[in-house]
Design a protein around this motif. Structure first.
Motif, PDB file in Angstrom:
ATOM      1  N   ASN A   1      40.388  45.983  50.468  1.00 46.70           N
ATOM      2  CA  ASN A   1      39.915  44.622  50.216  1.00 46.70           C
ATOM      3  C   ASN A   1      38.431  44.586  49.892  1.00 46.70           C
ATOM      4  OD1 ASN A   1      42.000  42.608  50.351  1.00 46.70           O
ATOM      5  ND2 ASN A   1      42.299  43.258  52.476  1.00 46.70           N
ATOM      6  N   SER A   2      37.641  45.464  50.539  1.00 47.05           N
ATOM      7  CA  SER A   2      36.198  45.484  50.257  1.00 47.05           C
ATOM      8  C   SER A   2      35.827  46.454  49.133  1.00 47.05           C
ATOM      9  CB  SER A   2      35.368  45.782  51.494  1.00 47.05           C
ATOM     10  OG  SER A   2      36.038  46.378  52.510  1.00 47.05           O
ATOM     11  N   ARG A   3      36.855  46.906  48.398  1.00 48.49           N
ATOM     12  CA  ARG A   3      36.640  47.745  47.209  1.00 48.49           C
ATOM     13  C   ARG A   3      36.046  49.122  47.527  1.00 48.49           C
ATOM     14  NH1 ARG A   3      39.862  44.481  44.447  1.00 48.49           N
ATOM     15  NH2 ARG A   3      38.949  42.514  43.846  1.00 48.49           N
ATOM     16  N   LYS A   4      36.227  49.596  48.753  1.00 43.42           N
ATOM     17  CA  LYS A   4      35.757  50.937  49.116  1.00 43.42           C
ATOM     18  C   LYS A   4      36.760  51.997  48.684  1.00 43.42           C
ATOM     19  CE  LYS A   4      33.199  49.376  53.178  1.00 43.42           C
ATOM     20  NZ  LYS A   4      33.163  49.406  54.656  1.00 43.42           N
ATOM     21  N   ILE A   5      38.011  51.575  48.477  1.00 48.94           N
ATOM     22  CA  ILE A   5      39.092  52.479  48.096  1.00 48.94           C
ATOM     23  C   ILE A   5      39.746  51.942  46.825  1.00 48.94           C
ATOM     24  CG2 ILE A   5      41.328  53.477  48.789  1.00 48.94           C
ATOM     25  CD1 ILE A   5      39.033  54.491  50.511  1.00 48.94           C
ATOM     26  N   GLU A   6      39.972  52.835  45.846  1.00 52.30           N
ATOM     27  CA  GLU A   6      40.616  52.443  44.599  1.00 52.30           C
ATOM     28  C   GLU A   6      42.001  53.064  44.433  1.00 52.30           C
ATOM     29  OE1 GLU A   6      37.272  52.159  41.354  1.00 52.30           O
ATOM     30  OE2 GLU A   6      36.869  53.827  42.736  1.00 52.30           O
ATOM     31  N   ILE A   7      42.220  54.178  45.135  1.00 51.21           N
ATOM     32  CA  ILE A   7      43.506  54.866  45.091  1.00 51.21           C
ATOM     33  C   ILE A   7      43.886  55.237  46.517  1.00 51.21           C
ATOM     34  CG2 ILE A   7      44.761  56.926  44.305  1.00 51.21           C
ATOM     35  CD1 ILE A   7      42.795  57.068  41.936  1.00 51.21           C
ATOM     36  N   VAL A   8      45.131  54.962  46.877  1.00 41.92           N
ATOM     37  CA  VAL A   8      45.657  55.385  48.171  1.00 41.92           C
ATOM     38  C   VAL A   8      46.725  56.423  47.881  1.00 41.92           C
ATOM     39  CG1 VAL A   8      46.948  54.707  50.232  1.00 41.92           C
ATOM     40  CG2 VAL A   8      45.222  53.162  49.273  1.00 41.92           C
ATOM     41  N   ILE A   9      46.640  57.549  48.579  1.00 40.64           N
ATOM     42  CA  ILE A   9      47.657  58.579  48.419  1.00 40.64           C
ATOM     43  C   ILE A   9      48.230  58.893  49.788  1.00 40.64           C
ATOM     44  CG2 ILE A   9      45.961  60.444  48.474  1.00 40.64           C
ATOM     45  CD1 ILE A   9      47.803  61.907  46.429  1.00 40.64           C
ATOM     46  N   THR A  10      49.550  58.999  49.837  1.00 42.75           N
ATOM     47  CA  THR A  10      50.234  59.283  51.086  1.00 42.75           C
ATOM     48  C   THR A  10      51.388  60.236  50.818  1.00 42.75           C
ATOM     49  OG1 THR A  10      51.165  58.245  53.066  1.00 42.75           O
ATOM     50  CG2 THR A  10      51.777  57.290  50.960  1.00 42.75           C
ATOM     51  N   LYS A  11      51.842  60.906  51.875  1.00 40.87           N
ATOM     52  CA  LYS A  11      52.891  61.910  51.720  1.00 40.87           C
ATOM     53  C   LYS A  11      54.160  61.298  51.140  1.00 40.87           C
ATOM     54  CE  LYS A  11      55.899  64.952  54.376  1.00 40.87           C
ATOM     55  NZ  LYS A  11      56.305  65.366  55.708  1.00 40.87           N
ATOM     56  N   ASN A  12      54.660  60.247  51.769  1.00 35.91           N
ATOM     57  CA  ASN A  12      55.890  59.626  51.272  1.00 35.91           C
ATOM     58  C   ASN A  12      55.981  58.170  51.728  1.00 35.91           C
ATOM     59  OD1 ASN A  12      56.945  59.669  53.935  1.00 35.91           O
ATOM     60  ND2 ASN A  12      57.793  61.704  53.600  1.00 35.91           N
ATOM     61  N   ILE A  13      56.978  57.506  51.217  1.00 34.98           N
ATOM     62  CA  ILE A  13      57.142  56.078  51.485  1.00 34.98           C
ATOM     63  C   ILE A  13      57.304  55.803  52.973  1.00 34.98           C
ATOM     64  CG2 ILE A  13      58.630  54.072  51.082  1.00 34.98           C
ATOM     65  CD1 ILE A  13      59.257  55.307  48.328  1.00 34.98           C
ATOM     66  N   SER A  14      58.078  56.637  53.664  1.00 32.71           N
ATOM     67  CA  SER A  14      58.346  56.372  55.085  1.00 32.71           C
ATOM     68  C   SER A  14      57.091  56.504  55.941  1.00 32.71           C
ATOM     69  CB  SER A  14      59.436  57.305  55.617  1.00 32.71           C
ATOM     70  OG  SER A  14      58.989  58.640  55.632  1.00 32.71           O
ATOM     71  N   ARG A  15      56.112  57.258  55.493  1.00 39.50           N
ATOM     72  CA  ARG A  15      54.848  57.381  56.230  1.00 39.50           C
ATOM     73  C   ARG A  15      53.960  56.168  55.991  1.00 39.50           C
ATOM     74  NH1 ARG A  15      55.633  59.915  60.252  1.00 39.50           N
ATOM     75  NH2 ARG A  15      57.620  59.073  59.712  1.00 39.50           N
TER      76      ARG A  15
ATOM     77  N   VAL B   1      48.593  53.075  44.371  1.00 43.30           N
ATOM     78  CA  VAL B   1      49.165  53.788  45.518  1.00 43.30           C
ATOM     79  C   VAL B   1      50.080  54.881  44.978  1.00 43.30           C
ATOM     80  CG1 VAL B   1      50.526  53.617  47.628  1.00 43.30           C
ATOM     81  CG2 VAL B   1      49.068  51.708  46.939  1.00 43.30           C
ATOM     82  N   ILE B   2      49.906  56.085  45.516  1.00 38.59           N
ATOM     83  CA  ILE B   2      50.699  57.236  45.092  1.00 38.59           C
ATOM     84  C   ILE B   2      51.466  57.775  46.292  1.00 38.59           C
ATOM     85  CG2 ILE B   2      50.623  59.583  44.158  1.00 38.59           C
ATOM     86  CD1 ILE B   2      47.948  58.722  42.788  1.00 38.59           C
ATOM     87  N   PHE B   3      52.786  57.888  46.123  1.00 36.04           N
ATOM     88  CA  PHE B   3      53.640  58.520  47.118  1.00 36.04           C
ATOM     89  C   PHE B   3      53.942  59.914  46.590  1.00 36.04           C
ATOM     90  CE2 PHE B   3      54.429  53.954  47.374  1.00 36.04           C
ATOM     91  CZ  PHE B   3      54.102  53.727  48.698  1.00 36.04           C
ATOM     92  N   GLU B   4      53.282  60.894  47.165  1.00 38.82           N
ATOM     93  CA  GLU B   4      53.283  62.241  46.611  1.00 38.82           C
ATOM     94  C   GLU B   4      54.669  62.873  46.599  1.00 38.82           C
ATOM     95  OE1 GLU B   4      52.741  66.485  46.281  1.00 38.82           O
ATOM     96  OE2 GLU B   4      53.229  65.567  48.188  1.00 38.82           O
ATOM     97  N   GLN B   5      55.383  62.820  47.684  1.00 36.93           N
ATOM     98  CA  GLN B   5      56.673  63.496  47.780  1.00 36.93           C
ATOM     99  C   GLN B   5      57.701  62.931  46.793  1.00 36.93           C
ATOM    100  OE1 GLN B   5      58.792  63.292  51.589  1.00 36.93           O
ATOM    101  NE2 GLN B   5      58.746  65.533  51.565  1.00 36.93           N
ATOM    102  N   GLU B   6      57.737  61.621  46.656  1.00 44.99           N
ATOM    103  CA  GLU B   6      58.684  60.982  45.742  1.00 44.99           C
ATOM    104  C   GLU B   6      58.187  60.951  44.294  1.00 44.99           C
ATOM    105  OE1 GLU B   6      59.321  59.221  49.823  1.00 44.99           O
ATOM    106  OE2 GLU B   6      57.583  59.494  48.555  1.00 44.99           O
TER     107      GLU B   6
ATOM    108  N   THR C   1      52.125  53.552  41.717  1.00 47.03           N
ATOM    109  CA  THR C   1      52.187  52.134  41.361  1.00 47.03           C
ATOM    110  C   THR C   1      51.501  51.840  40.032  1.00 47.03           C
ATOM    111  OG1 THR C   1      50.226  51.607  42.678  1.00 47.03           O
ATOM    112  CG2 THR C   1      52.386  51.362  43.752  1.00 47.03           C
ATOM    113  N   ALA C   2      50.800  52.814  39.474  1.00 45.49           N
ATOM    114  CA  ALA C   2      50.255  52.635  38.133  1.00 45.49           C
ATOM    115  C   ALA C   2      51.396  52.611  37.110  1.00 45.49           C
ATOM    116  CB  ALA C   2      49.257  53.739  37.799  1.00 45.49           C
ATOM    117  N   ASN C   3      52.557  53.140  37.524  1.00 40.08           N
ATOM    118  CA  ASN C   3      53.757  53.124  36.695  1.00 40.08           C
ATOM    119  C   ASN C   3      54.554  51.874  37.071  1.00 40.08           C
ATOM    120  OD1 ASN C   3      56.312  53.419  35.652  1.00 40.08           O
ATOM    121  ND2 ASN C   3      56.575  55.522  36.305  1.00 40.08           N
ATOM    122  N   THR C   4      54.812  51.005  36.148  1.00 41.69           N
ATOM    123  CA  THR C   4      55.451  49.722  36.448  1.00 41.69           C
ATOM    124  C   THR C   4      56.865  49.851  36.991  1.00 41.69           C
ATOM    125  OG1 THR C   4      56.164  49.522  34.153  1.00 41.69           O
ATOM    126  CG2 THR C   4      54.101  48.424  34.757  1.00 41.69           C
ATOM    127  N   ASP C   5      57.531  50.974  36.764  1.00 38.65           N
ATOM    128  CA  ASP C   5      58.891  51.152  37.254  1.00 38.65           C
ATOM    129  C   ASP C   5      58.939  51.584  38.715  1.00 38.65           C
ATOM    130  OD1 ASP C   5      59.874  50.509  34.753  1.00 38.65           O
ATOM    131  OD2 ASP C   5      59.875  52.587  34.076  1.00 38.65           O
TER     132      ASP C   5
END
Length: 147
Positions: free
Chosen positions: A86-100, A122-127, A131-135
């Motif tokens: 919200n305060s624009r300190k982060i532009e990309i979030v990456i996490t292992k997977n959706i369940s985490r 937001v990037i879910f690495e395992q899957e 979210t940059a991809n609209t699908d």
């Protein structure tokens, strides 16, 4: 911009600034057992290496929670991650997977909608979902429903 210096015309070319994207890594484990702590260490190590491999990314922070998905345990670091987005300190979030990342489909989709509004990817690495991809929203809903 053209400047004149005597009879000479000077064309000033502005420097191309390298734009780094600030990345936040989010990791969550369910218990503080030795096995889970080892999993947390592996998640952080892997995602840190992944972030470092991207030349335009800079690691801004790592957010770690130990919380079960069913007990209603507070996820203080997850909430701090959202505040930093919200305060624009982060532009990309990456996490292992959706369940985490979230506890249920509704929570995940609500948070993703909020982050998309802020322009946070937001990037879910395992899957391999981004979210940059609209699908990705449809895939996230399907995967989370199956989980």
């Amino acid at each position: 911009m053209i400047k004149y210096a005597g009879n000479l015309k000077l064309h000033l070319i502005p420097p191309v600034l390298k734009r780094e994207k600030r990345v936040g890594i989010y990791c969550r484990i369910s218990t503080n057992s030795a096995e889970q702590i080892q999993s947390l260490t592996a998640q952080i190590s892997h995602l840190t290496r992944l972030t470092a491999a991207m030349p335009q990314w800079v690691l801004a922070d790592v957010y770690m929670d130990i919380a079960t998905s069913k007990t209603g345990s507070s996820r203080k670091k997850f909430n701090r991650l959202l505040e930093d987005c919200n305060s624009r300190k982060i532009e990309i979030v990456i996490t292992k997977n959706i369940s985490r990342f979230g506890r249920d489909t509704v929570e995940i989709l609500d948070v993703l909608k909020q982050l998309r509004t802020l322009g946070v990817r937001v990037i879910f690495e395992q899957e391999e979902l981004d979210t940059a991809n609209t699908d990705s929203n449809l895939m996230i809903s399907i995967i989370e429903s199956l989980a």
